[in-house]
Design a protein around this motif. Structure first.
Motif, PDB file in Angstrom:
ATOM      1  N   THR A 167       0.771  -1.251   0.107  1.00  0.00           N
ATOM      2  CA  THR A 167      -0.016  -0.067  -0.103  1.00  0.00           C
ATOM      3  C   THR A 167       0.786   1.278  -0.170  1.00  0.00           C
ATOM      4  O   THR A 167       0.349   2.291  -0.428  1.00  0.00           O
ATOM      5  CB  THR A 167      -0.952  -0.231   1.220  1.00  0.00           C
ATOM      6  OG1 THR A 167      -0.271  -0.279   2.158  1.00  0.00           O
ATOM      7  CG2 THR A 167      -2.010  -0.875   0.780  1.00  0.00           C
ATOM      8  N   GLY A 168       1.997   1.182   0.634  1.00  0.00           N
ATOM      9  CA  GLY A 168       3.139   2.377   0.431  1.00  0.00           C
ATOM     10  C   GLY A 168       3.716   2.558  -0.581  1.00  0.00           C
ATOM     11  O   GLY A 168       3.806   3.370  -1.207  1.00  0.00           O
ATOM     12  N   ASN A 169       3.892   1.424  -1.382  1.00  0.00           N
ATOM     13  CA  ASN A 169       4.500   1.163  -2.850  1.00  0.00           C
ATOM     14  C   ASN A 169       3.379   1.966  -3.910  1.00  0.00           C
ATOM     15  O   ASN A 169       3.763   2.558  -4.964  1.00  0.00           O
ATOM     16  CB  ASN A 169       5.084   0.028  -3.075  1.00  0.00           C
ATOM     17  CG  ASN A 169       5.952  -0.617  -2.320  1.00  0.00           C
ATOM     18  OD1 ASN A 169       6.741  -0.231  -1.337  1.00  0.00           O
ATOM     19  ND2 ASN A 169       6.964  -1.301  -2.848  1.00  0.00           N
ATOM     20  N   MET A 170       2.272   1.544  -3.521  1.00  0.00           N
ATOM     21  CA  MET A 170       1.194   2.109  -4.446  1.00  0.00           C
ATOM     22  C   MET A 170       1.225   3.642  -4.410  1.00  0.00           C
ATOM     23  O   MET A 170       1.061   4.249  -5.453  1.00  0.00           O
ATOM     24  CB  MET A 170      -0.189   1.580  -3.888  1.00  0.00           C
ATOM     25  CG  MET A 170      -0.501   0.479  -3.916  1.00  0.00           C
ATOM     26  SD  MET A 170      -2.102  -0.227  -3.565  1.00  0.00           S
ATOM     27  CE  MET A 170      -2.255  -2.038  -3.581  1.00  0.00           C
ATOM     28  N   MET A 171       1.834   4.257  -3.373  1.00  0.00           N
ATOM     29  CA  MET A 171       2.102   5.755  -3.314  1.00  0.00           C
ATOM     30  C   MET A 171       3.513   6.134  -4.213  1.00  0.00           C
ATOM     31  O   MET A 171       3.468   6.863  -5.201  1.00  0.00           O
ATOM     32  CB  MET A 171       2.131   6.232  -1.977  1.00  0.00           C
ATOM     33  CG  MET A 171       1.870   7.831  -1.932  1.00  0.00           C
ATOM     34  SD  MET A 171       3.785   8.696  -2.150  1.00  0.00           S
ATOM     35  CE  MET A 171       4.365   8.496  -0.730  1.00  0.00           C
ATOM     36  N   ALA A 172       4.329   5.579  -3.516  1.00  0.00           N
ATOM     37  CA  ALA A 172       5.878   5.963  -3.763  1.00  0.00           C
ATOM     38  C   ALA A 172       6.104   5.296  -5.162  1.00  0.00           C
ATOM     39  O   ALA A 172       6.785   6.080  -6.113  1.00  0.00           O
ATOM     40  CB  ALA A 172       6.844   5.420  -2.875  1.00  0.00           C
ATOM     41  N   VAL A 173       6.048   4.181  -5.382  1.00  0.00           N
ATOM     42  CA  VAL A 173       6.551   3.552  -6.729  1.00  0.00           C
ATOM     43  C   VAL A 173       5.665   4.249  -7.749  1.00  0.00           C
ATOM     44  O   VAL A 173       6.238   4.789  -8.972  1.00  0.00           O
ATOM     45  CB  VAL A 173       6.262   2.037  -6.749  1.00  0.00           C
ATOM     46  CG1 VAL A 173       6.683   1.641  -8.233  1.00  0.00           C
ATOM     47  CG2 VAL A 173       7.277   1.625  -5.829  1.00  0.00           C
ATOM     48  N   SER A 174       4.339   4.509  -7.609  1.00  0.00           N
ATOM     49  CA  SER A 174       3.446   5.039  -8.574  1.00  0.00           C
ATOM     50  C   SER A 174       3.903   6.484  -9.044  1.00  0.00           C
ATOM     51  O   SER A 174       3.973   6.906 -10.341  1.00  0.00           O
ATOM     52  CB  SER A 174       1.931   5.105  -8.290  1.00  0.00           C
ATOM     53  OG  SER A 174       1.394   3.847  -7.940  1.00  0.00           O
ATOM     54  N   ILE A 175       4.404   7.341  -7.982  1.00  0.00           N
ATOM     55  CA  ILE A 175       4.750   8.570  -8.425  1.00  0.00           C
ATOM     56  C   ILE A 175       6.192   8.644  -9.021  1.00  0.00           C
ATOM     57  O   ILE A 175       6.525   9.527 -10.020  1.00  0.00           O
ATOM     58  CB  ILE A 175       4.830   9.752  -7.299  1.00  0.00           C
ATOM     59  CG1 ILE A 175       4.913  11.031  -7.606  1.00  0.00           C
ATOM     60  CG2 ILE A 175       6.287   9.293  -6.272  1.00  0.00           C
ATOM     61  CD1 ILE A 175       4.529  11.947  -6.304  1.00  0.00           C
ATOM     62  N   ALA A 176       6.852   7.796  -9.057  1.00  0.00           N
ATOM     63  CA  ALA A 176       8.209   7.460  -9.672  1.00  0.00           C
ATOM     64  C   ALA A 176       7.937   7.163 -11.203  1.00  0.00           C
ATOM     65  O   ALA A 176       8.391   7.803 -12.170  1.00  0.00           O
ATOM     66  CB  ALA A 176       9.017   6.485  -9.105  1.00  0.00           C
TER      67      ALA A 176
END
Length: 253
Positions: free
Chosen positions: A83-92
């Motif tokens: 769920t954290g990666n859905m934010m951080a990886v998505s913005i990258a």
């Protein structure tokens, strides 16, 4: 605190770093992530189970106040949570620093590892050790699990959106804080609020619904149906309501 525009750049850098980690590290840290979120939920059950159902809001508040320890450990000690990666990886990905293939492989890898970690806690700590096996703890577990599986697919999606809007903001504030105390506070309150409200978190559900199944209640098909829709909502909440909105507002090319 860093400014929102600076947090955008920090989030992009963190998303890139998540992609660059070796596979073994991703699997280990993903296992830790799934286990820590589940242990936070286990703590929720243990501290709130004896509070009468007539005091539902008190029960929710007390449980929600201890749940954030999982995300605090993940973000500050080391861990990967989808769920954290859905934010951080998505913005990258939005900033074209990584490919869609990179994003997809990361999502699949971390989701798998989170699931294994959650099932580990559900079976060994919940069922085998007996922490969710009897009495008021079992009653609380079954009540939580049934509430989640009884949601319609549309309710599950929107509940997932609300959850990861807050979890994504927890990461956002953590990245924006310049000291440890600020990071803990930045994580704690958004996560506590999503739990108190009752929004659904796909990885937390990988603990609570299987834990109920291990106690003889519910089916794996019910779990799978819930997971798919909550997971979809979590993606929308993290990738669009946090990363998408702030990227569009603060990243000017």
């Amino acid at each position: 605190m860093f400014s929102p525009a600076e947090i955008v750049d920090i989030s992009i850098d963190n998303g890139i770093k998540k992609i660059q980690k070796p596979l073994l590290a991703k699997l280990i840290l993903g296992f830790i992530g799934g286990a820590m979120i589940s242990l936070g939920y286990l703590a929720y059950i243990r501290v709130s189970a004896s509070i009468p159902a007539s005091l539902a809001s008190v029960q929710a508040f007390v449980g929600a106040s201890v749940f954030p320890i999982g995300l605090i450990v993940i973000l500050m000690a080391g861990g990967e949570l989808i769920t954290g990666n859905m934010m951080a990886v998505s913005i990258a990905f939005m900033d074209k620093k990584i490919s869609f293939k990179d994003l997809l492989i990361n999502f699949l890898t971390i989701t798998f590892a989170n699931l294994v970690g959650a099932l580990f806690v559900a079976y060994f700590f919940g069922h085998l050790v007996g922490l969710t096996h009897s009495g008021v703890y079992l009653d609380q577990l079954l009540s939580l699990a049934h509430h989640k599986t009884e949601a319609t697919w549309l309710q599950a999606i929107f509940s997932g959106i609300g959850c990861n809007w807050f979890v994504g903001l927890g990461l956002w504030l953590c990245y924006g804080a310049k000291d440890g105390a600020g990071k803990i506070m930045g994580i704690w309150f958004p996560v506590m609020v999503f739990v108190a409200i009752g929004f659904q978190h796909s990885v937390a559900n990988c603990f609570v619904i299987p834990a109920a199944i291990f106690e003889g209640q519910g089916t794996w098909m019910e779990f799978l149906c819930n997971f798919v829709f909550v997971y979809l909502g979590n993606i929308i909440g993290g990738a669009i309501f946090v990363s998408g909105f702030y990227y569009a507002s603060y990243k000017h090319h």
